[in-house]
Design a protein around this motif. Structure first.
Motif, short mmCIF file in Angstrom:
data_model
loop_
_atom_site.label_atom_id
_atom_site.label_comp_id
_atom_site.label_asym_id
_atom_site.label_seq_id
_atom_site.Cartn_x
_atom_site.Cartn_y
_atom_site.Cartn_z
N LYS A 117 20.00 -64.53 24.67
CA LYS A 117 20.64 -64.85 25.94
C LYS A 117 21.44 -63.67 26.47
O LYS A 117 21.61 -63.51 27.68
N ARG A 118 21.91 -62.82 25.55
CA ARG A 118 22.81 -61.73 25.94
C ARG A 118 22.18 -60.35 25.86
O ARG A 118 22.75 -59.38 26.35
N TYR A 119 21.01 -60.26 25.24
CA TYR A 119 20.35 -58.95 25.15
C TYR A 119 18.85 -59.15 25.09
O TYR A 119 18.36 -59.98 24.32
N ASP A 120 18.15 -58.40 25.91
CA ASP A 120 16.69 -58.50 25.96
C ASP A 120 16.08 -57.69 24.83
O ASP A 120 16.07 -56.46 24.87
N VAL A 121 15.58 -58.38 23.81
CA VAL A 121 14.99 -57.69 22.67
C VAL A 121 13.46 -57.65 22.76
O VAL A 121 12.79 -57.28 21.81
N THR A 122 12.92 -58.03 23.92
CA THR A 122 11.47 -58.00 24.09
C THR A 122 11.02 -56.60 24.49
O THR A 122 11.82 -55.72 24.81
N ASP A 123 9.71 -56.41 24.51
CA ASP A 123 9.15 -55.12 24.91
C ASP A 123 9.32 -54.86 26.40
O ASP A 123 9.03 -53.76 26.88
N ASP A 124 9.76 -55.88 27.16
CA ASP A 124 10.00 -55.71 28.59
C ASP A 124 11.30 -54.96 28.87
O ASP A 124 11.52 -54.50 29.99
N ASN A 125 12.14 -54.86 27.87
CA ASN A 125 13.39 -54.11 28.03
C ASN A 125 13.06 -52.64 28.33
O ASN A 125 12.25 -52.03 27.64
N SER A 126 13.68 -52.10 29.36
CA SER A 126 13.39 -50.71 29.76
C SER A 126 13.61 -49.73 28.62
O SER A 126 12.91 -48.72 28.50
N TYR A 127 14.59 -50.02 27.78
CA TYR A 127 14.91 -49.10 26.70
C TYR A 127 13.87 -49.12 25.58
O TYR A 127 13.82 -48.21 24.76
N ALA A 128 13.04 -50.16 25.56
CA ALA A 128 12.01 -50.24 24.52
C ALA A 128 11.03 -49.08 24.63
O ALA A 128 10.55 -48.56 23.62
N SER A 129 10.76 -48.66 25.85
CA SER A 129 9.79 -47.58 26.07
C SER A 129 10.38 -46.20 25.78
O SER A 129 9.66 -45.20 25.78
N LEU A 130 11.68 -46.13 25.54
CA LEU A 130 12.33 -44.84 25.32
C LEU A 130 12.50 -44.52 23.84
O LEU A 130 13.11 -43.51 23.49
N ALA A 131 11.98 -45.38 22.98
CA ALA A 131 12.16 -45.18 21.54
C ALA A 131 11.59 -43.85 21.06
O ALA A 131 12.07 -43.27 20.08
N ALA A 132 10.57 -43.35 21.76
CA ALA A 132 9.93 -42.10 21.34
C ALA A 132 10.89 -40.92 21.40
O ALA A 132 10.66 -39.90 20.74
N PHE A 133 11.97 -41.04 22.17
CA PHE A 133 12.94 -39.94 22.25
C PHE A 133 13.70 -39.77 20.94
O PHE A 133 14.41 -38.78 20.77
N SER A 134 13.57 -40.71 20.04
CA SER A 134 14.17 -40.55 18.72
C SER A 134 13.36 -39.57 17.87
O SER A 134 13.78 -39.19 16.78
N LEU A 135 12.16 -39.20 18.37
CA LEU A 135 11.28 -38.22 17.72
C LEU A 135 10.78 -38.67 16.36
O LEU A 135 10.42 -37.85 15.53
N GLN A 136 10.75 -39.96 16.14
CA GLN A 136 10.17 -40.48 14.90
C GLN A 136 8.68 -40.76 15.08
O GLN A 136 8.00 -41.19 14.16
N GLU A 137 8.20 -40.53 16.27
CA GLU A 137 6.78 -40.66 16.57
C GLU A 137 6.43 -39.60 17.62
O GLU A 137 7.31 -38.97 18.19
N ARG A 138 5.16 -39.40 17.84
CA ARG A 138 4.72 -38.40 18.80
C ARG A 138 5.19 -38.79 20.20
O ARG A 138 5.00 -39.92 20.64
#
Length: 220
Positions: A117-138
């Motif tokens: 209810k308080r945080y979007d943990v789905t893949d629709d969250n804009s921040y989900a697509s930014l995980a690659a900036f952690s450089l743990q993947e290509r």
């Protein structure tokens, strides 16, 4: 636990009714619930401490919340309530085992409902697509495009130049970093290893992302 409350002179009636049951099975229920809360509480404390770090990046926030949600769902699926609670539950009659298990899984469900209810943990969250900036993947160009779109950086970033810079230095960025190391240190290593004038647009995007606080908890 019962012996402790028995030792308290003039134990309050409310506590006495909860912790001093004569029925052996009912007497053990508070201990089950307390052990369960202690177990799940430790996991919540770990996440809480991470989210309250002053150096928390927005890249970590989604990861931590997603991980917490996944752990709770897995616990509910596995009927896992901590080993101490499990041992006590196994000593109950089958009807009471079922009731306690349902109670604790209901607690997990309420946790998930509160979290979602308080945080979007789905893949629709804009921040989900930014995980690659952690450089743990290509990291791909489309990830930069998404960041530019989400944060409306197109006026300050030349996308054409960014694409050329990423193409020129992709091999080092993909292969020259420690996948298990600190992502901030990895980016610093990258920027110190390539000519500064080659990657100003990459630097702008990454710098902007790292400037966003991951949480306001430490401010409050």
């Amino acid at each position: 636990m019962k012996s402790y409350f028995n030792s308290i002179p003039n134990c309050p009636k409310l506590l006495s009714n909860i912790f001093m049951k004569d029925d052996p099975e009912e007497a053990v229920l508070p201990e089950i619930y307390f052990n369960f809360l202690s177990n799940i509480g430790c996991q919540l404390e770990i996440v809480d401490e991470t989210l309250e770090r002053s150096d928390l990046s927005v890249l970590e926030t989604y990861k931590q919340m997603k991980l917490l949600s996944s752990k709770i769902q897995q616990r509910r699926k596995d009927n896992f309530f901590g080993i101490k609670a499990k041992v006590l539950i196994n000593g109950l009659s089958m009807p009471l085992q079922k009731k306690v298990t349902e109670d604790l899984n209901s607690f997990y469900s309420n946790m998930l409902q509160y979290l979602q209810k308080r945080y979007d943990v789905t893949d629709d969250n804009s921040y989900a697509s930014l995980a690659a900036f952690s450089l743990q993947e290509r990291i791909e160009f489309k990830v930069f495009e998404k960041a530019i779109e989400v944060f409306q950086l197109s006026e300050n970033v030349c996308i054409d130049d960014l694409y050329e810079a990423l193409s020129s230095h992709r091999d080092y960025l993909c292969n020259g970093v420690n996948r298990y190391g600190n992502y901030v240190a990895n980016w610093l290593t990258y920027f110190s290893s390539v000519p500064e004038y080659d990657v100003p647009n990459i630097s702008k995007v990454v710098g902007f992302l790292f400037s966003i606080p991951g949480s306001n908890a430490f401010v409050e």
